[in-house]
Design a protein around this motif. Structure first.
Motif, mmCIF file in Angstrom:
data_model
loop_
_atom_site.group_PDB
_atom_site.id
_atom_site.type_symbol
_atom_site.label_atom_id
_atom_site.label_comp_id
_atom_site.label_asym_id
_atom_site.label_seq_id
_atom_site.Cartn_x
_atom_site.Cartn_y
_atom_site.Cartn_z
ATOM 1 N N PRO A 1 1.105 -0.933 -0.129
ATOM 2 C CA PRO A 1 0.130 -0.124 0.067
ATOM 3 C C PRO A 1 0.524 1.012 -0.133
ATOM 4 C CG PRO A 1 -0.754 -1.929 1.495
ATOM 5 C CD PRO A 1 0.119 -1.854 1.276
ATOM 6 N N ASP A 2 0.725 2.428 -0.761
ATOM 7 C CA ASP A 2 0.994 3.360 -0.397
ATOM 8 C C ASP A 2 1.016 3.520 0.652
ATOM 9 O OD1 ASP A 2 1.481 3.359 -3.590
ATOM 10 O OD2 ASP A 2 -0.741 4.793 -3.841
ATOM 11 N N ARG A 3 0.616 4.129 1.674
ATOM 12 C CA ARG A 3 0.873 4.328 2.640
ATOM 13 C C ARG A 3 2.165 3.975 3.537
ATOM 14 N NH1 ARG A 3 -3.706 0.961 3.724
ATOM 15 N NH2 ARG A 3 -3.226 -0.643 5.068
ATOM 16 N N TYR A 4 2.675 2.758 3.172
ATOM 17 C CA TYR A 4 3.765 2.404 3.413
ATOM 18 C C TYR A 4 4.735 3.047 3.901
ATOM 19 C CZ TYR A 4 0.703 -0.301 6.351
ATOM 20 O OH TYR A 4 -0.156 -1.092 6.956
ATOM 21 N N ARG A 5 5.057 3.626 1.906
ATOM 22 C CA ARG A 5 5.971 4.010 1.165
ATOM 23 C C ARG A 5 6.757 5.403 1.562
ATOM 24 N NH1 ARG A 5 6.045 0.981 -3.451
ATOM 25 N NH2 ARG A 5 4.207 0.007 -4.216
ATOM 26 N N GLU A 6 6.549 5.890 2.384
ATOM 27 C CA GLU A 6 7.512 7.013 3.456
ATOM 28 C C GLU A 6 8.074 6.798 4.513
ATOM 29 O OE1 GLU A 6 7.345 9.902 2.119
ATOM 30 O OE2 GLU A 6 6.280 9.304 0.418
ATOM 31 N N PHE A 7 8.078 5.083 4.771
ATOM 32 C CA PHE A 7 8.426 4.602 5.964
ATOM 33 C C PHE A 7 10.206 4.866 5.405
ATOM 34 C CE2 PHE A 7 5.790 2.008 7.881
ATOM 35 C CZ PHE A 7 4.773 3.245 8.261
ATOM 36 N N ARG A 8 10.805 4.569 6.532
ATOM 37 C CA ARG A 8 12.150 4.662 6.279
ATOM 38 C C ARG A 8 12.810 3.084 5.398
ATOM 39 N NH1 ARG A 8 16.602 3.136 10.969
ATOM 40 N NH2 ARG A 8 18.381 2.471 10.029
ATOM 41 N N GLU A 9 13.322 2.967 4.465
ATOM 42 C CA GLU A 9 13.763 1.691 3.922
ATOM 43 C C GLU A 9 15.085 1.181 3.905
ATOM 44 O OE1 GLU A 9 12.926 0.100 -0.960
ATOM 45 O OE2 GLU A 9 12.939 2.739 -0.207
ATOM 46 N N VAL A 10 14.500 0.413 4.360
ATOM 47 C CA VAL A 10 15.749 -0.785 3.946
ATOM 48 C C VAL A 10 15.646 -1.877 2.860
ATOM 49 C CG1 VAL A 10 16.656 -2.996 4.552
ATOM 50 C CG2 VAL A 10 16.605 -1.293 6.254
ATOM 51 N N GLU A 11 16.714 -1.623 1.549
ATOM 52 C CA GLU A 11 16.523 -2.797 0.500
ATOM 53 C C GLU A 11 17.356 -3.952 0.900
ATOM 54 O OE1 GLU A 11 16.556 -4.184 -2.506
ATOM 55 O OE2 GLU A 11 15.424 -2.165 -2.906
#
Length: 402
Positions: A94-104
């Motif tokens: 969901p788009d609402r989680y895309r602003e979270f700090r990301e670990v690739e």
């Protein structure tokens, strides 16, 4: 009566609980937990928002995703306040989680962090508390770096009551400084110094009251100072102090103590292949000790326990030494005990959590504890094909990358 959750669509048979409301609306326990998590603002003192993306294989240990390990390919995972709040295929994020700090994750495997269900404290800790704490902290720090975020530590090998208390106190002190969950176990029944026949009385009147505030479990070793009757007596008194029993089992007498005392787990089970059905029927967790079996040349029934439907956990403990990492213990379990790589991974994660009565650990599900490992592997076989190789790339404890 509502038969399905109105939010996730799971039917009543597939969820823990289904709560019905007005107008035919119902919500399952997982979705209710998720709603609470989503409504909470991030607590920066605990953990902020975190998003793991480009996961090659996400091991959930949830059979609802298929198979024993519940693997989701091409996954993503959202965390908040140290809990899992979303998991699934990356393309469905969901788009609402895309602003979270990301670990690739770059296609690597993500699994629940390892749970070491039986580890001996290294050294005999005859010194002071500071020295013992330094020893425990160093050992736990190394285990933490290698993927074990929850460890059971036991006072095997203490030279006397004072050293016993010192070792357990050191575990408590180390737990206050490291981002790891440490569970202490007080061991009773190993060969003690001469006590003029008063060993059991000393344990009951002195040691159990003393260690009750710094230990969680009472490990019973049967056949030395403790026979069947005295072991059951010690277990009963231990329960009064909040110490739940676990039992080293290498004989019919010890197994009888485990069954009669309603033990949390049976550890070792050497030479007890014929007891698998009894252990399964009693609902006991069997903690396999690959190092002890391998180094000591002991007949190990872990595989037959699996085949009988027993919940199996793994530990690194061995009286003759310690296998330093859970991946190494898994490799020994595969190459020496006959487990499959998938069974070894499940036992080192979900099995260990159940052995330590930590139901929210050892799995990846909505609301579960966000203790995770990022692994240089595509399949469970990759974790054990080269014994001694450290596959851990990154450790996440309570939603925080370490």
């Amino acid at each position: 009566m509502a038969q399905r959750c109105s939010f996730c669509g799971e039917d009543r048979r597939a969820v823990d609980r289904l709560i019905a409301g007005h107008g035919g609306v119902a919500i399952c326990a997982d979705c209710a937990r998720l709603a609470v998590e989503l409504s909470a603002a991030p607590d920066e003192e605990v953990a902020g928002d975190l998003l793991l993306t480009s996961i090659g294989s996400l091991v959930t240990n949830d059979p609802r995703h298929g198979g024993m390990l519940g693997v989701i390919e091409g996954a993503a995972l959202a965390l908040r306040n140290g809990r899992v709040i979303w998991l699934g295929r990356h393309r469905a994020l969901p788009d609402r989680y895309r602003e979270f700090r990301e670990v690739e994750c770059h296609g690597r495997m993500v699994a629940p962090a390892f749970v070491d269900a039986h580890r001996h404290l290294e050294g005999r800790s005859d010194g002071d508390l500071v020295t013992a704490t330094d020893q425990v902290t160093a050992a736990v720090g190394t285990s933490l770096e290698q993927g074990a975020t929850t460890l059971e530590l036991r006072s095997w090998g203490a030279s006397g009551p004072e050293a016993e208390v010192t070792m357990l106190s050191a575990v408590q002190a180390a737990a206050e400084t490291l981002p790891a969950d440490l569970v202490s176990t007080f061991v009773v029944g190993t060969d003690p110094p001469a006590r003029n026949g008063g060993y059991v009385g000393m344990v009951e009147s002195v040691l159990l009251p003393t260690v009750a505030s710094i230990a969680t479990y009472l490990d019973l070793v049967v056949g030395g100072p403790l026979d069947h009757h005295s072991a059951l007596r010690v277990a009963e008194i231990g329960r009064r102090y909040g110490l739940r029993p676990r039992v080293h089992v290498d004989s019919e007498e010890a197994l009888s103590v485990a069954l009669d005392s309603r033990a949390v787990s049976v550890d070792g089970m050497w030479g007890m292949d014929g007891a698998a059905d009894a252990v399964a029927e009693a609902g006991l967790v069997m903690v396999g000790l690959p190092a002890a079996s391998w180094i000591g040349g002991r007949k190990d029934p872990t595989r037959s326990m699996w085949e009988a439907g027993v919940t199996v956990a793994l530990g690194t403990g061995c009286a003759d030494g310690v296998v330093p990492t859970m991946p190494m213990a898994m490799a020994v379990a595969v190459h020496h005990l006959g487990l499959s790589p998938g069974q070894a991974l499940w036992s080192a994660t979900r099995g260990g959590a159940l052995a330590l009565e930590e139901p929210d650990k050892g799995r990846v599900a909505l609301g579960s504890t966000a203790d995770l490992v990022l692994l240089e592997a595509e399949t469970p076989t990759d974790l054990v094909v080269e014994p001694g190789r450290d596959p851990v790339v990154r450790v996440i404890k309570d939603g925080v990358p370490l």
